[in-house]
Design a protein around this motif. Structure first.
Motif, PDB file in Angstrom:
ATOM      1  N   LYS A 151       0.828  -1.210   0.000  1.00 50.59           N
ATOM      2  CA  LYS A 151       0.000   0.000   0.000  1.00 50.59           C
ATOM      3  C   LYS A 151       0.863   1.262   0.000  1.00 50.59           C
ATOM      4  O   LYS A 151       0.466   2.281  -0.546  1.00 50.59           O
ATOM      5  CB  LYS A 151      -0.939  -0.022   1.201  1.00 50.59           C
ATOM      6  CG  LYS A 151      -2.056  -1.049   1.045  1.00 50.59           C
ATOM      7  CD  LYS A 151      -2.831  -1.288   2.312  1.00 50.59           C
ATOM      8  CE  LYS A 151      -3.550  -0.073   2.795  1.00 50.59           C
ATOM      9  NZ  LYS A 151      -4.385  -0.351   3.993  1.00 50.59           N
ATOM     10  N   CYS A 177      -5.078  -5.457  -6.564  1.00 53.48           N
ATOM     11  CA  CYS A 177      -6.144  -6.458  -6.441  1.00 53.48           C
ATOM     12  C   CYS A 177      -5.857  -7.683  -7.311  1.00 53.48           C
ATOM     13  O   CYS A 177      -6.063  -8.823  -6.877  1.00 53.48           O
ATOM     14  CB  CYS A 177      -7.489  -5.848  -6.805  1.00 53.48           C
ATOM     15  SG  CYS A 177      -8.054  -4.570  -5.648  1.00 53.48           S
ATOM     16  N   ASP A 181      -8.967  -8.741   4.197  1.00 48.93           N
ATOM     17  CA  ASP A 181      -9.621  -7.464   4.506  1.00 48.93           C
ATOM     18  C   ASP A 181      -8.993  -6.319   3.711  1.00 48.93           C
ATOM     19  O   ASP A 181      -9.689  -5.462   3.181  1.00 48.93           O
ATOM     20  CB  ASP A 181      -9.534  -7.147   6.002  1.00 48.93           C
ATOM     21  CG  ASP A 181     -10.434  -8.026   6.850  1.00 48.93           C
ATOM     22  OD1 ASP A 181     -11.345  -8.675   6.291  1.00 48.93           O
ATOM     23  OD2 ASP A 181     -10.222  -8.069   8.082  1.00 48.93           O
ATOM     24  N   ALA A 182      -7.656  -6.334   3.633  1.00 47.73           N
ATOM     25  CA  ALA A 182      -6.951  -5.294   2.873  1.00 47.73           C
ATOM     26  C   ALA A 182      -7.305  -5.386   1.392  1.00 47.73           C
ATOM     27  O   ALA A 182      -7.472  -4.352   0.723  1.00 47.73           O
ATOM     28  CB  ALA A 182      -5.446  -5.420   3.074  1.00 47.73           C
ATOM     29  N   ARG A 190     -10.781  -3.914   0.953  1.00 44.22           N
ATOM     30  CA  ARG A 190     -10.742  -2.447   1.079  1.00 44.22           C
ATOM     31  C   ARG A 190     -10.132  -1.800  -0.171  1.00 44.22           C
ATOM     32  O   ARG A 190     -10.611  -0.775  -0.641  1.00 44.22           O
ATOM     33  CB  ARG A 190      -9.960  -2.036   2.325  1.00 44.22           C
ATOM     34  CG  ARG A 190     -10.739  -2.219   3.617  1.00 44.22           C
ATOM     35  CD  ARG A 190     -10.061  -1.556   4.816  1.00 44.22           C
ATOM     36  NE  ARG A 190      -8.684  -1.937   5.005  1.00 44.22           N
ATOM     37  CZ  ARG A 190      -8.261  -2.995   5.697  1.00 44.22           C
ATOM     38  NH1 ARG A 190      -9.125  -3.798   6.273  1.00 44.22           N
ATOM     39  NH2 ARG A 190      -6.968  -3.259   5.824  1.00 44.22           N
ATOM     40  N   GLU A 218     -12.673  -1.917  -2.974  1.00 46.71           N
ATOM     41  CA  GLU A 218     -13.670  -0.860  -2.856  1.00 46.71           C
ATOM     42  C   GLU A 218     -13.079   0.503  -3.213  1.00 46.71           C
ATOM     43  O   GLU A 218     -13.720   1.300  -3.907  1.00 46.71           O
ATOM     44  CB  GLU A 218     -14.264  -0.802  -1.445  1.00 46.71           C
ATOM     45  CG  GLU A 218     -15.325   0.286  -1.327  1.00 46.71           C
ATOM     46  CD  GLU A 218     -16.074   0.285  -0.025  1.00 46.71           C
ATOM     47  OE1 GLU A 218     -17.182   0.867  -0.012  1.00 46.71           O
ATOM     48  OE2 GLU A 218     -15.587  -0.281   0.971  1.00 46.71           O
ATOM     49  N   LEU A 219     -11.874   0.771  -2.759  1.00 43.79           N
ATOM     50  CA  LEU A 219     -11.231   2.051  -3.071  1.00 43.79           C
ATOM     51  C   LEU A 219     -11.033   2.204  -4.579  1.00 43.79           C
ATOM     52  O   LEU A 219     -11.238   3.283  -5.128  1.00 43.79           O
ATOM     53  CB  LEU A 219      -9.894   2.156  -2.337  1.00 43.79           C
ATOM     54  CG  LEU A 219      -9.185   3.495  -2.391  1.00 43.79           C
ATOM     55  CD1 LEU A 219     -10.062   4.616  -1.858  1.00 43.79           C
ATOM     56  CD2 LEU A 219      -7.888   3.417  -1.596  1.00 43.79           C
ATOM     57  N   LYS A 259     -14.461   2.992  -6.056  1.00 41.94           N
ATOM     58  CA  LYS A 259     -14.855   4.358  -5.703  1.00 41.94           C
ATOM     59  C   LYS A 259     -14.043   5.382  -6.493  1.00 41.94           C
ATOM     60  O   LYS A 259     -14.596   6.320  -7.063  1.00 41.94           O
ATOM     61  CB  LYS A 259     -14.641   4.577  -4.201  1.00 41.94           C
ATOM     62  CG  LYS A 259     -15.187   5.880  -3.677  1.00 41.94           C
ATOM     63  CD  LYS A 259     -14.859   6.095  -2.202  1.00 41.94           C
ATOM     64  CE  LYS A 259     -15.402   4.993  -1.329  1.00 41.94           C
ATOM     65  NZ  LYS A 259     -15.171   5.206   0.111  1.00 41.94           N
ATOM     66  N   GLU A 314     -18.343 -10.432  -0.598  1.00 43.36           N
ATOM     67  CA  GLU A 314     -18.155  -9.011  -0.280  1.00 43.36           C
ATOM     68  C   GLU A 314     -17.887  -8.205  -1.544  1.00 43.36           C
ATOM     69  O   GLU A 314     -18.390  -7.085  -1.705  1.00 43.36           O
ATOM     70  CB  GLU A 314     -16.990  -8.829   0.700  1.00 43.36           C
ATOM     71  CG  GLU A 314     -17.319  -9.226   2.123  1.00 43.36           C
ATOM     72  CD  GLU A 314     -16.198  -8.888   3.079  1.00 43.36           C
ATOM     73  OE1 GLU A 314     -15.837  -7.696   3.171  1.00 43.36           O
ATOM     74  OE2 GLU A 314     -15.675  -9.817   3.715  1.00 43.36           O
ATOM     75  N   LEU A 336     -19.966  -5.086  -3.211  1.00 44.98           N
ATOM     76  CA  LEU A 336     -19.334  -3.808  -3.569  1.00 44.98           C
ATOM     77  C   LEU A 336     -19.580  -3.457  -5.031  1.00 44.98           C
ATOM     78  O   LEU A 336     -19.828  -2.295  -5.370  1.00 44.98           O
ATOM     79  CB  LEU A 336     -17.836  -3.843  -3.276  1.00 44.98           C
ATOM     80  CG  LEU A 336     -17.468  -3.839  -1.794  1.00 44.98           C
ATOM     81  CD1 LEU A 336     -15.983  -4.143  -1.606  1.00 44.98           C
ATOM     82  CD2 LEU A 336     -17.832  -2.505  -1.160  1.00 44.98           C
TER      83      LEU A 336
END
Length: 181
Positions: free
Chosen positions: A81, A105, A124-125, A128, A131-132, A135, A169, A173
């Motif tokens: 990240k 991803c 989880d990362a 996230r 989703e980022l 978005k 999940e 999303l």
């Protein structure tokens, strides 16, 4: 004798730089460039130099999110990240930023699919970042957004192989951000 601050600030640096002439400033930048690889990558990105500005950032993501298990390399979500954050500081163009997120991803899902993974924090990362990417891609022109979201849909499909509800999940999303499965 002047006392030195324990923690200099940007204002202190800016004040010191105001005393530099052009040659001294170039020498300072050259020293930074030569000293640390991340500084070179930053300058190449900021100044749009080279044919593949994203290459070093993608290499860092791949190294840390999809390591060479045959060389006993470990994963590090935070270091992967950090490569994205470093690019964002350098120039942060939305299209390239989303490209790095989608690449993250793809690398993570490919690694999990090939070698298996049972690390909830890693999953989880991944969710996230997924989703980022969805978005952030909404700010791009439609043709770019659709191509990136197509790649994300493939990631979501692959993630159904993992368990832990990761694929579900991602389906949620994709629906939330207007992707049809």
């Amino acid at each position: 004798m002047a006392t030195k601050k324990a923690s200099p600030t940007w204002s202190d640096v800016k004040g010191a730089l105001s005393n530099f002439d052009r040659a001294a400033l170039l020498a300072l930048v050259q020293g930074l460039y030569a000293g640390v690889k991340e500084n070179r990558d930053f300058l190449h990105a900021r100044l749009d130099l080279g044919s593949d500005v994203l290459g070093p950032y993608k290499s860092a993501i791949a190294r840390w999110i999809s390591p060479d298990v045959y060389r006993n390399q470990g994963t590090s979500v935070s270091k992967a990240k950090k490569a994205i954050a470093d690019y964002k500081k350098a120039i942060g163009q939305a299209d390239a930023l989303v490209e790095l997120m989608v690449y993250y991803c793809e690398q993570a899902s490919g690694f999990c699919n090939e070698f298996g993974m049972e690390d909830e924090g890693y999953f989880d990362a991944l969710v996230r970042m997924f989703e980022l990417a969805l978005k952030t891609s909404s700010s791009l022109p439609e043709i770019e957004r659709l191509a990136l979201r197509e790649r994300l849909a493939a990631v979501g499909y692959t993630c159904h192989n993992f368990g832990y509800g990761v694929g579900d999940e991602m389906d949620d999303l994709q629906e939330k951000y207007g992707l049809n499965n």
